[in-house]
Design an enzyme around this catalytic site. Structure first.
Site, PDB file in Angstrom:
ATOM      1  N   ALA A 256      31.132  34.240  47.828  1.00 30.15           N
ATOM      2  CA  ALA A 256      29.974  34.895  47.526  1.00 30.15           C
ATOM      3  C   ALA A 256      29.736  36.466  47.416  1.00 30.15           C
ATOM      4  O   ALA A 256      28.742  36.815  47.438  1.00 30.15           O
ATOM      5  CB  ALA A 256      28.568  34.267  47.991  1.00 30.15           C
ATOM      6  N   GLY A 257      31.070  36.896  47.382  1.00 29.38           N
ATOM      7  CA  GLY A 257      31.025  38.478  47.173  1.00 29.38           C
ATOM      8  C   GLY A 257      30.580  38.974  45.771  1.00 29.38           C
ATOM      9  O   GLY A 257      30.046  38.147  44.947  1.00 29.38           O
TER      10      GLY A 257
ATOM     11  N   ARG B 100      40.475  45.289  48.212  1.00 25.27           N
ATOM     12  CA  ARG B 100      41.212  46.411  48.372  1.00 25.27           C
ATOM     13  C   ARG B 100      40.065  47.764  48.863  1.00 25.27           C
ATOM     14  O   ARG B 100      38.938  47.772  48.482  1.00 25.27           O
ATOM     15  CB  ARG B 100      41.784  46.865  47.346  1.00 25.27           C
ATOM     16  CG  ARG B 100      43.128  46.219  47.159  1.00 25.27           C
ATOM     17  CD  ARG B 100      43.804  47.019  45.974  1.00 25.27           C
ATOM     18  NE  ARG B 100      43.435  46.613  44.487  1.00 25.27           N
ATOM     19  CZ  ARG B 100      44.134  47.358  43.793  1.00 25.27           C
ATOM     20  NH1 ARG B 100      44.885  47.983  43.734  1.00 25.27           N
ATOM     21  NH2 ARG B 100      43.514  47.157  42.479  1.00 25.27           N
TER      22      ARG B 100
ATOM     23  N   ARG C 148      47.130  45.542  46.206  1.00 30.26           N
ATOM     24  CA  ARG C 148      46.890  44.331  46.333  1.00 30.26           C
ATOM     25  C   ARG C 148      47.671  43.598  47.245  1.00 30.26           C
ATOM     26  O   ARG C 148      47.207  42.881  47.828  1.00 30.26           O
ATOM     27  CB  ARG C 148      47.002  43.524  44.924  1.00 30.26           C
ATOM     28  CG  ARG C 148      46.042  43.995  43.909  1.00 30.26           C
ATOM     29  CD  ARG C 148      46.257  43.339  42.561  1.00 30.26           C
ATOM     30  NE  ARG C 148      45.154  43.708  41.419  1.00 30.26           N
ATOM     31  CZ  ARG C 148      45.342  44.737  40.681  1.00 30.26           C
ATOM     32  NH1 ARG C 148      46.570  45.518  40.616  1.00 30.26           N
ATOM     33  NH2 ARG C 148      44.537  45.371  39.736  1.00 30.26           N
TER      34      ARG C 148
ATOM     35  N   VAL D  98      41.211  33.707  41.958  1.00 30.31           N
ATOM     36  CA  VAL D  98      41.098  35.127  41.569  1.00 30.31           C
ATOM     37  C   VAL D  98      41.596  36.069  42.825  1.00 30.31           C
ATOM     38  O   VAL D  98      41.964  37.162  42.391  1.00 30.31           O
ATOM     39  CB  VAL D  98      39.580  35.302  41.342  1.00 30.31           C
ATOM     40  CG1 VAL D  98      39.449  36.792  40.846  1.00 30.31           C
ATOM     41  CG2 VAL D  98      39.173  34.328  40.207  1.00 30.31           C
TER      42      VAL D  98
ATOM     43  N   ASP E  40      43.351  42.286  32.465  1.00 30.76           N
ATOM     44  CA  ASP E  40      44.202  43.487  32.466  1.00 30.76           C
ATOM     45  C   ASP E  40      44.335  43.662  30.818  1.00 30.76           C
ATOM     46  O   ASP E  40      44.248  44.830  30.395  1.00 30.76           O
ATOM     47  CB  ASP E  40      45.814  43.216  32.759  1.00 30.76           C
ATOM     48  CG  ASP E  40      45.747  42.983  34.356  1.00 30.76           C
ATOM     49  OD1 ASP E  40      45.184  43.686  34.983  1.00 30.76           O
ATOM     50  OD2 ASP E  40      46.657  42.177  34.776  1.00 30.76           O
TER      51      ASP E  40
ATOM     52  N   ARG F 156      40.886  45.436  30.094  1.00 31.50           N
ATOM     53  CA  ARG F 156      41.026  46.919  30.320  1.00 31.50           C
ATOM     54  C   ARG F 156      41.890  47.501  29.251  1.00 31.50           C
ATOM     55  O   ARG F 156      41.487  48.572  28.803  1.00 31.50           O
ATOM     56  CB  ARG F 156      41.638  46.910  31.844  1.00 31.50           C
ATOM     57  CG  ARG F 156      40.814  46.663  32.781  1.00 31.50           C
ATOM     58  CD  ARG F 156      41.421  46.659  34.139  1.00 31.50           C
ATOM     59  NE  ARG F 156      40.247  46.714  35.454  1.00 31.50           N
ATOM     60  CZ  ARG F 156      40.569  45.993  36.294  1.00 31.50           C
ATOM     61  NH1 ARG F 156      41.907  45.781  36.676  1.00 31.50           N
ATOM     62  NH2 ARG F 156      39.462  45.554  37.505  1.00 31.50           N
TER      63      ARG F 156
ATOM     64  N   HIS G 295      49.969  41.161  38.194  1.00 36.60           N
ATOM     65  CA  HIS G 295      48.911  41.885  38.432  1.00 36.60           C
ATOM     66  C   HIS G 295      49.009  42.964  39.248  1.00 36.60           C
ATOM     67  O   HIS G 295      48.559  43.000  40.396  1.00 36.60           O
ATOM     68  CB  HIS G 295      47.726  40.806  38.957  1.00 36.60           C
ATOM     69  CG  HIS G 295      46.279  41.252  38.859  1.00 36.60           C
ATOM     70  ND1 HIS G 295      45.663  42.052  37.771  1.00 36.60           N
ATOM     71  CD2 HIS G 295      45.403  41.278  39.840  1.00 36.60           C
ATOM     72  CE1 HIS G 295      44.577  42.346  37.932  1.00 36.60           C
ATOM     73  NE2 HIS G 295      44.457  41.941  39.146  1.00 36.60           N
TER      74      HIS G 295
HETATM   75  C1  LAC Z   1      41.032  44.152  39.701  1.00 35.82           C
HETATM   76  C2  LAC Z   1      40.954  43.014  40.830  1.00 35.82           C
HETATM   77  C3  LAC Z   1      40.064  42.126  40.580  1.00 35.82           C
HETATM   78  O1  LAC Z   1      42.061  44.386  39.164  1.00 35.82           O
HETATM   79  O2  LAC Z   1      42.585  42.522  41.000  1.00 35.82           O
HETATM   80  O3  LAC Z   1      40.004  44.713  39.802  1.00 35.82           O
END
Ligand code: LAC
Length: 365
Positions: A10-11, A83, A89, A119, A149, A152, A176
């Site tokens: 629940a973060g 992180r 990661r 996730v 990704d 983004r 990732h």
């Molecule tokens: C990120 C994490 C969710 O890329 O891995 O922001």
């Protein structure tokens, strides 16, 4: 609509994902599970109280145990530490592997038929842990990274082009992290190759920024990592599964053999089976990146190198953690079968290898 979807953790990522799932009414009940007493209950109650305003009927409930999650058709695993600035990661691997191992045992016990969407980071390894511990067929354990990704990448391109994000078509494969491969040659703006609009240096910068997309946000936030885009990516994948939309979305999946073989051995839940089969044929995102078992250079063709690296990864990790149920490790793809794999840029990218040097994708690396 599903009957029940559970979000573990629940973060920020988990809670925001739960909210988005409820707002889109993707299940009758969304269960938010976390070990911290009061937090999932409080956040779930808060979200449920937004229902009359937002107009959804999905009940959101919070819990510290998995009893309310029993029988969930889909479980999103976001549990784990995030992180901090300067961390990769992979620095999270020990702590999060323990957490994901525990969560996976609970999923196996309480939600034996669920599709698991991982996730937690490092994503590729955590998917592997979840698959091993649950013993679920590989079609039911997938990881979210490529959708994020890709989002983004598309956002940065839209900004550079001053165009709508809706008109940017792109696909980011690979791990990732550093092994991420934004596919320039498959990136178009309203169907026109992006290379017609942006110079190589500009594209190189965008690719680099995409690779560091998560770290850029961690550096701003300082005490946590991104969650708006990650939770949106989760929900896009869940929506594709719930509505069996036949989307082609990049994801982490355990692969064996080529696409045809994979398709032939499908035994998964039908929607995910269709999702996975279509995705796996054209979009192969191999459990690689964080496995740290780079390609074993053999001097053979690129296809076999790629898969040799993957096989090495499977053996390496396999020593560290057997399936709780005593199942044997997944068979690594043999070098023999590897030589029969296609050598398209997409295939190579999916294996985490650099595309051929004459490909626009290699230019942007
Ligand atoms: C990120 C994490 C969710 O890329 O891995 O922001």
């Amino acid at each position: 609509m599903m009957n029940k979807i559970t979000v573990v953790g629940a973060g920020n990522v988990g809670a925001t994902a739960a909210q988005r799932l409820a707002e889109k009414a993707l299940a009758r009940t969304v269960v938010l599970v976390d070990v911290i007493e009061g937090v999932p209950q409080g956040k779930a109650l808060d979200q449920w109280q937004s229902a009359p305003i937002e107009g959804f009927d999905t009940r959101v409930v919070g819990a510290n145990d998995y009893q309310p999650a029993a029988g969930s058709e889909l479980v999103v695993v976001t549990a784990g530490i995030a992180r901090k600035p300067g961390m990769s990661r992979d620095d999270l691997v020990r702590t999060n592997a323990e957490i994901v191992r525990h969560v996976s045992r609970q999923i196996k016990q309480h939600c034996p038929n669920a599709i698991v969407l991982v996730v937690s980071n490092p994503l590729d390894v955590m998917c592997w842990v979840a698959k091993q511990v649950t013993g679920f067929p590989r079609e039911r354990v997938i990881g979210m990274a490529g959708v994020l990704d890709t989002a983004r990448f598309r956002a940065f391109l839209a900004e550079a082009l001053d165009a709508s994000v809706e008109d940017i078509q792109a696909m980011v494969l690979g791990g990732h992290g550093d092994t991420m491969v934004p596919l320039i040659s498959y990136t178009t703006v309203a169907g026109i190759p992006v290379t017609h609009f942006l110079s190589k240096p500009t594209l190189d910068k965008i690719v680099e920024r995409t690779r560091n997309g998560g770290a850029e946000i961690v550096a701003f936030l300082k005490t946590g990592s991104a969650y708006y885009a990650p939770s949106a990516a989760v929900v896009q994948m869940v929506e594709a599964i719930v509505h069996d939309k036949k989307r082609i979305l990049p994801c982490a999946a355990w692969l064996q053999g080529d696409g045809r073989g994979h398709r032939a051995r499908q035994e998964a839940h039908p929607p995910v089976r269709r999702l996975a089969a279509r995705r796996v044929r054209s979009v192969r995102h191999v459990l690689r990146g964080a496995l740290q078992a780079g390609p074993q250079r053999t001097g053979e063709d690129p296809g076999s190198e790629a898969v040799a690296g993957r096989a090495g990864g499977a053996q390496e990790i396999g020593r560290g953690g057997e399936g709780d149920d005593g199942r044997s490790q997944p068979q690594a793809v043999s070098r023999k079968s590897a030589t029969h794999l296609p050598r398209s840029p997409l295939r190579l990218a999916a294996c985490g290898l650099e595309p051929p040097s004459n490909s626009p994708d290699s230019a942007a690396r």
